[in-house]
Structures are given as C-alpha cells and as structure tokens.
Write an enzyme that holds these catalytic residues in place. Sequence first.
Site, PDB file in Angstrom:
ATOM      1  N   LEU A 261       0.875  -1.473  -0.075  1.00 60.61           N
ATOM      2  CA  LEU A 261       0.106   0.166   0.080  1.00 60.61           C
ATOM      3  C   LEU A 261       0.963   1.417   0.196  1.00 60.61           C
ATOM      4  CD1 LEU A 261      -2.856  -0.932   2.716  1.00 60.61           C
ATOM      5  CD2 LEU A 261      -2.748  -1.320   0.072  1.00 60.61           C
ATOM      6  N   SER A 262       2.112   1.023   0.209  1.00 58.88           N
ATOM      7  CA  SER A 262       2.849   2.177   0.322  1.00 58.88           C
ATOM      8  C   SER A 262       3.056   3.318  -0.815  1.00 58.88           C
ATOM      9  CB  SER A 262       4.307   1.695   0.349  1.00 58.88           C
ATOM     10  OG  SER A 262       4.508   1.158   1.679  1.00 58.88           O
TER      11      SER A 262
ATOM     12  N   THR B 117      11.229  -4.217   2.163  1.00 54.34           N
ATOM     13  CA  THR B 117      10.220  -4.890   2.840  1.00 54.34           C
ATOM     14  C   THR B 117      10.399  -6.583   2.714  1.00 54.34           C
ATOM     15  OG1 THR B 117       7.817  -5.409   3.297  1.00 54.34           O
ATOM     16  CG2 THR B 117       8.520  -5.115   0.920  1.00 54.34           C
TER      17      THR B 117
ATOM     18  N   LYS C  46      14.896  -7.305   4.466  1.00 55.41           N
ATOM     19  CA  LYS C  46      15.060  -6.401   5.328  1.00 55.41           C
ATOM     20  C   LYS C  46      16.738  -6.562   6.072  1.00 55.41           C
ATOM     21  CE  LYS C  46      10.621  -4.623   6.628  1.00 55.41           C
ATOM     22  NZ  LYS C  46       9.603  -4.378   7.743  1.00 55.41           N
TER      23      LYS C  46
ATOM     24  N   ASP D 148      10.847   1.483  11.155  1.00 55.49           N
ATOM     25  CA  ASP D 148       9.562   0.599  11.616  1.00 55.49           C
ATOM     26  C   ASP D 148       9.335   0.601  13.126  1.00 55.49           C
ATOM     27  OD1 ASP D 148       8.622  -0.734   9.105  1.00 55.49           O
ATOM     28  OD2 ASP D 148      10.438  -2.380   9.563  1.00 55.49           O
TER      29      ASP D 148
ATOM     30  N   ALA E 129      10.934 -13.375  15.119  1.00 59.59           N
ATOM     31  CA  ALA E 129      12.399 -12.973  15.283  1.00 59.59           C
ATOM     32  C   ALA E 129      12.911 -12.240  14.222  1.00 59.59           C
ATOM     33  CB  ALA E 129      13.127 -13.975  16.105  1.00 59.59           C
TER      34      ALA E 129
ATOM     35  N   GLY F 154      13.015  -9.312  10.712  1.00 59.10           N
ATOM     36  CA  GLY F 154      13.418  -7.779  10.506  1.00 59.10           C
ATOM     37  C   GLY F 154      12.462  -6.984  11.437  1.00 59.10           C
TER      38      GLY F 154
ATOM     39  N   GLY G   6      -1.513  -3.555  11.768  1.00 62.65           N
ATOM     40  CA  GLY G   6      -0.174  -2.940  11.415  1.00 62.65           C
ATOM     41  C   GLY G   6      -0.395  -1.477  10.547  1.00 62.65           C
TER      42      GLY G   6
END
Length: 278
Positions: free
Chosen positions: A21-22, A67, A71, A107, A132, A134, A245
């Site tokens: 969606l960025s 993404t 990362k 982030d 655990a 990025g 998120g």
Amino acid sequence: MHISGKTKIVGIFGYPIEHSLSPYMHNAAFKHLHLDFCYVPFLVNPESLPDAVKALKALSIVGVNVTIPHKIKVVSFLDDLSEEAKFIGSVNTIINSKGKLVGLNTDGKGFMSSLAEAGINISGKKILLIGAGGAARAVSYYLCKTASHLFIYNRTARRAESLQAHLSQLNKNVSTVNEDSINSGLFIRDIDMIVNSTPLGMKSDDPMPFNTTLLKAHQIVCDLIYADTPLIKAASKVGCKTLNGLGMLLWQGALAFREWTGLEPPIEIMREALSGKI
C-alpha cells in the site's frame, strides 16, 4: 501525475510486492504537496537483491523502502547504517545520499507512534513478541526498553535466542519462550500485550500464531500485518484491545518521507490514501 526528466524516483523493494500500500500513501503525499516525486514498487527476488541495490546509484534513485524478505539481507550491501539500524541489523529505508547508500530503520519508531496514537502505554507491561525477523528486531528495540519484561517466541528457537542475546545489551528483561509456553494458559494469563510480527495471517489458510482461546479481555493484541487478520478478529471477540499494522505502516512511511524530501509529511493525506485501499 506528470513524469519528466526532473522527476525524482523513490520506491520499495519486496518479494512479493503486489500487495504493498506504500505507493498509494506516498504518491498521494507527493501530489498534495506538489512535489515532483514518484513512488514505484519494485519486485526484487532474493537472488537479484545485490544488483537491485547497485541500481539505486546507477539510476540516481533518491531512496527506497525495503520489505519482506530483504530487511536483514540488504544490510550487507549498503555503505553505511544509522546507529539504530546497525544495532537492529535490519533496514526498511535506504537513502541515496550523493551516491552513498545509507540504511535506516523507521519500523520501530513507526510502531511506537501507532501505539501512542491508539492510547496504548506499554510502560511496565509484560509483552510477548511472536517472531524474530526484521520487523521483530525493529519493534523489540523499543519494547525491551519500556516493558517490564519482553518474552520472544519464534518457531526456530535459535533465531529467538540470538535476538534475546542481542537485546540483553540494552536491557536484561528479555527472555525466550517455547511453543508449549505460548499455548499454556498459565503463561498467557500473565501477559499484558501480544505482538505478532510474523506473516501468519496474510493468507486466509494460515494457522493462528498461538492458541487464541487463551486470550482474556484485559489484554492488548497487536498484529503488524496491515489488515484485520484472523488473530485480530479472534482477539476482538474476546474483548481485547486490538491494533493492526496500518498505523505502523503510516508512521514508518511518514518518517521515510521526511528523510527523502526534507519536508514534514502530510499525515492525514497519507492516512486517507491508506484507508481507501484497505
């Protein structure tokens, strides 16, 4: 949008990338501020990552977001890192500064801004972090400094143990837990907040990251996936306070926007663009 030889290019590296969606968020911001920028999604498979990073310099691209699944791996291909990105070992934003590629991580700050906006105070809380990778590295950098205790679970225990050992340099209130623990009512009942940083929930047939029947109404459940996942829906039914998120996506993007343009991001325009695409 008018593209010319003067247009500055930014974008995002990911694999897959079609769901991102960025581009909506950033291009809406550029349009609102009448900036000659264009945000482009780049599908970069893992084998092509070194070449894609080199292309940032060759094509004079201003910067990119990074993404899944790049990362952590992208770190070794950059010229420099911010102190935070260096400690975390994960990058979600790259700036091309006069041919020098600098890696940042927005982030964690983005996640903390989304918590603050939702009125969630984690001071003194016991938090379970699932994953655990990025994203987990980025949010745990801040969680371990504020929570009374941070528990980390990862399907591959070695990765959780590695993250725990690293975070212990900042705070000793971090430990790992196993699968039996996160599916135990005795353990879960004492947890104040659960954060899922894994991709589980992106696909409709994904399993739950833990036994959600153990949840209690007083708990907070966060999922770093932008949509309301099965985990978020299950927690809402119990009466938990929930947060997906989308807020983290907004605020980490706003921080990257500021780095690339030197301008204050139009937060509400960016939020509106994201809301229209969910």
